[in-house]
Design a protein around this motif. Structure first.
Motif, short mmCIF file in Angstrom:
data_model
loop_
_atom_site.label_atom_id
_atom_site.label_comp_id
_atom_site.label_asym_id
_atom_site.label_seq_id
_atom_site.Cartn_x
_atom_site.Cartn_y
_atom_site.Cartn_z
N ALA A 7 -1.38 6.63 17.79
CA ALA A 7 -1.43 5.31 17.59
C ALA A 7 -0.36 3.91 18.67
CB ALA A 7 -1.31 4.45 16.29
N ARG A 8 1.56 5.14 17.88
CA ARG A 8 2.31 4.49 18.78
C ARG A 8 2.60 4.56 19.98
NH1 ARG A 8 4.15 0.00 16.15
NH2 ARG A 8 4.31 -0.14 14.34
N LYS A 9 2.39 6.26 20.59
CA LYS A 9 2.75 6.34 21.93
C LYS A 9 1.79 7.05 22.38
CE LYS A 9 7.52 6.91 20.71
NZ LYS A 9 8.51 7.94 21.41
N PRO A 10 0.28 6.67 22.60
CA PRO A 10 -1.04 6.71 23.43
C PRO A 10 -0.74 8.37 24.27
CG PRO A 10 -0.78 4.57 23.16
CD PRO A 10 0.61 4.90 23.36
N ILE A 11 -1.14 8.82 24.61
CA ILE A 11 -0.96 10.27 25.60
C ILE A 11 -1.97 9.90 26.62
CG2 ILE A 11 -0.49 11.90 23.90
CD1 ILE A 11 -2.47 13.60 23.71
N GLY A 12 -3.11 8.92 26.63
CA GLY A 12 -4.29 9.92 27.22
C GLY A 12 -5.37 7.66 27.33
N LYS A 13 -5.88 7.84 27.70
CA LYS A 13 -8.03 6.73 27.41
C LYS A 13 -7.79 6.52 26.23
CE LYS A 13 -8.32 5.92 32.86
NZ LYS A 13 -9.24 5.91 33.95
N VAL A 14 -7.78 7.40 25.94
CA VAL A 14 -8.52 8.53 24.65
C VAL A 14 -7.94 7.49 23.60
CG1 VAL A 14 -9.82 10.29 22.73
CG2 VAL A 14 -10.01 10.43 25.40
N SER A 15 -8.66 6.89 22.58
CA SER A 15 -7.50 6.49 21.41
C SER A 15 -7.44 6.87 20.58
CB SER A 15 -7.85 5.37 21.44
OG SER A 15 -9.52 4.92 20.87
N TRP A 16 -6.49 7.35 18.99
CA TRP A 16 -6.04 7.74 18.39
C TRP A 16 -7.36 7.76 16.99
CZ3 TRP A 16 -6.55 5.26 13.37
CH2 TRP A 16 -6.43 3.94 13.24
N PRO A 17 -8.06 7.23 16.96
CA PRO A 17 -9.02 7.44 16.26
C PRO A 17 -10.60 8.34 16.35
CG PRO A 17 -9.02 4.78 16.45
CD PRO A 17 -8.37 5.62 17.50
N TRP A 18 -10.38 8.68 17.42
CA TRP A 18 -11.02 9.54 17.64
C TRP A 18 -10.41 10.86 17.47
CZ3 TRP A 18 -15.91 9.57 19.53
CH2 TRP A 18 -15.95 9.13 20.14
N PHE A 19 -9.05 10.68 17.17
CA PHE A 19 -7.86 12.55 16.71
C PHE A 19 -8.65 12.15 15.25
CE2 PHE A 19 -4.91 13.81 14.31
CZ PHE A 19 -4.94 14.92 14.79
N VAL A 20 -8.72 10.93 14.76
CA VAL A 20 -9.10 11.04 13.19
C VAL A 20 -10.35 11.67 12.83
CG1 VAL A 20 -9.24 9.92 10.56
CG2 VAL A 20 -6.62 9.15 12.68
N ALA A 21 -11.51 11.10 14.17
CA ALA A 21 -13.00 11.08 13.38
C ALA A 21 -12.87 13.12 14.15
CB ALA A 21 -13.34 10.65 15.06
N LEU A 22 -12.23 13.45 14.69
CA LEU A 22 -12.33 15.03 15.62
C LEU A 22 -11.41 16.07 14.40
CD1 LEU A 22 -11.73 14.64 19.01
CD2 LEU A 22 -13.95 15.49 18.05
N SER A 23 -10.36 14.58 13.45
CA SER A 23 -9.88 16.29 12.71
C SER A 23 -10.27 16.05 11.12
CB SER A 23 -8.89 15.30 12.47
OG SER A 23 -7.68 15.69 13.41
N LEU A 24 -11.18 14.72 10.53
CA LEU A 24 -12.38 15.15 9.69
C LEU A 24 -13.65 16.21 10.15
CD1 LEU A 24 -12.21 11.35 8.88
CD2 LEU A 24 -11.48 13.13 7.99
N ALA A 25 -13.88 15.87 11.30
CA ALA A 25 -14.96 16.87 11.93
C ALA A 25 -14.70 17.92 11.67
CB ALA A 25 -15.85 16.24 13.04
N GLY A 26 -13.36 18.87 11.78
CA GLY A 26 -12.99 20.10 11.97
C GLY A 26 -12.50 20.25 12.14
N GLY A 27 -10.90 19.74 11.73
CA GLY A 27 -9.78 20.22 11.24
C GLY A 27 -8.61 20.17 12.23
N VAL A 28 -7.52 19.93 11.88
CA VAL A 28 -6.63 19.52 12.76
C VAL A 28 -7.03 20.37 13.94
CG1 VAL A 28 -4.09 19.67 12.99
CG2 VAL A 28 -5.45 18.12 11.44
N ALA A 29 -6.40 21.97 13.59
CA ALA A 29 -6.04 23.10 14.54
C ALA A 29 -7.59 22.62 15.66
CB ALA A 29 -6.68 24.67 13.99
N PHE A 30 -8.84 21.77 15.13
CA PHE A 30 -9.46 21.64 16.43
C PHE A 30 -9.72 20.02 16.93
CE2 PHE A 30 -13.59 19.11 16.82
CZ PHE A 30 -13.79 19.75 17.79
N SER A 31 -9.35 19.32 16.46
CA SER A 31 -9.06 18.33 16.87
C SER A 31 -7.69 18.33 17.94
CB SER A 31 -8.78 17.40 15.72
OG SER A 31 -7.64 17.86 15.21
N LEU A 32 -6.70 18.50 17.36
CA LEU A 32 -5.39 18.91 18.11
C LEU A 32 -5.74 19.00 19.83
CD1 LEU A 32 -2.40 17.76 17.77
CD2 LEU A 32 -1.94 19.57 16.94
N PRO A 33 -5.85 20.18 20.29
CA PRO A 33 -6.40 20.90 21.37
C PRO A 33 -7.39 19.99 22.28
CG PRO A 33 -6.81 22.30 19.96
CD PRO A 33 -6.32 21.61 18.99
N LEU A 34 -8.20 19.97 21.02
CA LEU A 34 -9.22 19.14 21.96
C LEU A 34 -8.82 17.32 22.36
CD1 LEU A 34 -12.16 18.70 22.72
CD2 LEU A 34 -13.27 18.21 20.85
#
Length: 94
Positions: free
Chosen positions: A57-84
């Motif tokens: 949220a503080r340092k975005p790495i691209g156009k896809v925002s941080w709430p998508w990271f949280v949603a992906l983490s809740l759906a499949g875990g951090v090991a899945f969400s981080l590379p995706l």
């Protein structure tokens, strides 16, 4: 492409254990609540997800925002969400 492959493997492998446990060995939430190792792991992963979400949220790495990271983490875990999440942001910048 390697990030996508890592995300797929990280989604299928750990989640297949979870699905098996839910279908064949789940006896209720009491197993989880009374297991300090499980509680510690859940807290650790949740704190890690929150810290990474705050960083994105503080340092975005691209156009896809941080709430998508949280949603992906809740759906499949951090090991899945981080590379995706990295793959989605790298793909959107091209």
């Amino acid at each position: 492409m390697i990030l996508l492959l890592i995300a797929v493997v990280a989604f299928l492998l750990p989640n297949s254990f979870l699905v098996y446990w839910l279908l064949f060995e789940f006896d209720g939430l009491g197993q989880i609540i009374h297991n300090p190792l499980a509680i510690g792991f859940i807290i650790d992963v949740f704190v890690t997800m929150c810290l990474l979400a705050y960083y994105f949220a503080r340092k975005p790495i691209g156009k896809v925002s941080w709430p998508w990271f949280v949603a992906l983490s809740l759906a499949g875990g951090v090991a899945f969400s981080l590379p995706l999440y990295f793959w989605l942001n790298r793909r959107s910048t091209r």
